[in-house]
Write an enzyme that holds these catalytic residues in place. Sequence first.
Site, PDB file in Angstrom:
ATOM      1  N   GLU A 406      72.098  24.340 -45.207  1.00 47.06           N
ATOM      2  CA  GLU A 406      70.867  24.180 -45.675  1.00 47.06           C
ATOM      3  C   GLU A 406      71.035  24.150 -47.152  1.00 47.06           C
ATOM      4  OE1 GLU A 406      66.621  26.045 -46.074  1.00 47.06           O
ATOM      5  OE2 GLU A 406      67.168  25.698 -43.907  1.00 47.06           O
ATOM      6  N   HIS A 491      66.276  32.744 -37.362  1.00 45.52           N
ATOM      7  CA  HIS A 491      66.403  31.708 -36.185  1.00 45.52           C
ATOM      8  C   HIS A 491      66.845  32.615 -34.831  1.00 45.52           C
ATOM      9  CE1 HIS A 491      67.477  28.369 -39.059  1.00 45.52           C
ATOM     10  NE2 HIS A 491      66.183  28.811 -39.227  1.00 45.52           N
ATOM     11  N   ASN A 529      68.626  23.972 -37.014  1.00 47.65           N
ATOM     12  CA  ASN A 529      67.312  24.705 -37.246  1.00 47.65           C
ATOM     13  C   ASN A 529      66.577  24.548 -35.585  1.00 47.65           C
ATOM     14  OD1 ASN A 529      67.948  23.737 -39.734  1.00 47.65           O
ATOM     15  ND2 ASN A 529      66.521  25.177 -40.592  1.00 47.65           N
ATOM     16  N   PHE A 531      63.563  24.902 -34.191  1.00 44.84           N
ATOM     17  CA  PHE A 531      62.196  24.501 -33.516  1.00 44.84           C
ATOM     18  C   PHE A 531      61.985  23.339 -32.874  1.00 44.84           C
ATOM     19  CE2 PHE A 531      60.833  23.370 -37.926  1.00 44.84           C
ATOM     20  CZ  PHE A 531      60.122  22.283 -37.581  1.00 44.84           C
TER      21      PHE A 531
END
Length: 551
Positions: A406, A491, A529, A531
């Site tokens: 990122e 995470h 990521n 979620f």
Amino acid sequence: MGDNTLPKRGSNGISRRGFLGRTGSIIGAVALAGHLAPPAAQAAAAAAAPGPIGDGARVPVLVIGTGYGGSVTALRLAQAGVDVQMIEMGMNWDTPGPDGKVFPKVTSPDYRSFWLRTRTKAPLSNFLGFPIDKDVPKYTGILDAEDFAGITVYQGRGVGGGSLVNGGMAVTPKRANFAAVLPSVNADEMYDTYYPRANAGLGVGMIDPAWFDTADCYQFSRVGRKHAQRSGFAWTFVPDVYDWDHMKREAAGTATKSALAGEILYGNNAGKKSLVQTYLAQARATGRVTVSPLHRVSTVSPAAGGGYTVAIDQLNTTGDTVATKTVTADRVFFAAGSVGTSKLLVKLKATGALPNLNGEVGKGWGENGNVMCGRANHMWDPTGKLQSTIPCSGIDNWDAGGAFAEVAPLPTGIETYASFYLSITKNPNRAEFTWNAATGRADLSWQTAWKQPSITMAKTIFDKINSKEGTIYRTDLFGGNKIWNDTLTYHPLGGAVLDRATDNYGRLHGYTGLYVIDGALIPGNASVNPFVTITALAERNIEKIIATDLS
């Protein structure tokens, strides 16, 4: 429990036949999932919200946690006609502080910033070589930096869980990588149905590429693009749950600045669509969902008359227990996050509250291969004084080098000439939670040395960029002249892995009516990521549970 049913009729439940035959069924209701509840509906739901759960209450469903899995569960059960009680350890973040804002800036942490700490513990602990952490009053703040022997795990605390404090990068894994993420789950179902449903429900969107190319606040990301592409790496835009129209208005000076005012790590006051604005708003608007903030579940055990006895501590804002409550729930969904759920389950098994949980509980925990670094650019590559706190791009070397990076902001308000990155890597190491009876807490077996594969994989990107650009790593960001922050994760995943500790839909082995429905189900790595995957898996699992366990 002697059967697999919720109450069949009345105010607390509805029969499966009646539910599935209803015009506004769960499948039809999903069409609404992409829309935020209107402000009037949100306000009405908040005004009508009952007080916290009472001692001695009997409830059909108790959900432990208000993050992604818990919020999906509450909404879908409520739409199925079931009353839901949600228990949240953190606060309901709805009251402005002395600065008139609910959440503070990244650069100005205060009592609101950290969960029950007396000193901040920022992921970027130093700047220009100087420590930046400071003493703060002990308070039930929004970000928990939870220390274990080999790692610090950052987690959101409050109604909305991790959605309050993350950068909102809403990434669906590449389909080719999915089998390594959730091997027991049908990929066709996930990519045809549940990922689209999750993305709609979360309000996921993409930055306008034309605006990106001209926005001062994304100069840091454009420098990241240039350096990645010059070294032959794939660079990509990344979806997010920020309101991008609001971001444009922030830049134009016609909306309250939030991402452009240094807000993210300790909450965001304006443009970000957390669960409070999406799933939780819809859930509360049903009138069937009640949230009890500053409540912490201490134990769950079978009740003599069926269901489960749940002991709950009510906290004040300095973390003291001010009341203890005992309630009975027909069903309990563990949605306290990977760490919270795993710690609670290993405690319940070891202390004899739920002795029939199987030996997989606590295992398969990983940190999604998180590792941070910074690079020092040349003077002709400034990254900008104004940086949006919302990342929108990444560097993809997953297939060749095992890393996705990122391109992260460094919103200091001054020109740093620095590029900053959070990498996700294919780190194979997995840890286990165990109950330590002597200390009365759960331990985690992670070792800091286990981050070396992550560093090696991230270096496949940044060594090459540094070589091409003639640049070096920053050594002034993490203390001790460290190049890599290898002692953290944003995470956490695993600890109650799907199809091991549970069946293939999150039902805990050994007990009817107990479910895991959060990131604890995912075995250690999501390749991106996580979620959106947590949300999509919860959508899949709760649909099956409603269809088969309610009758």
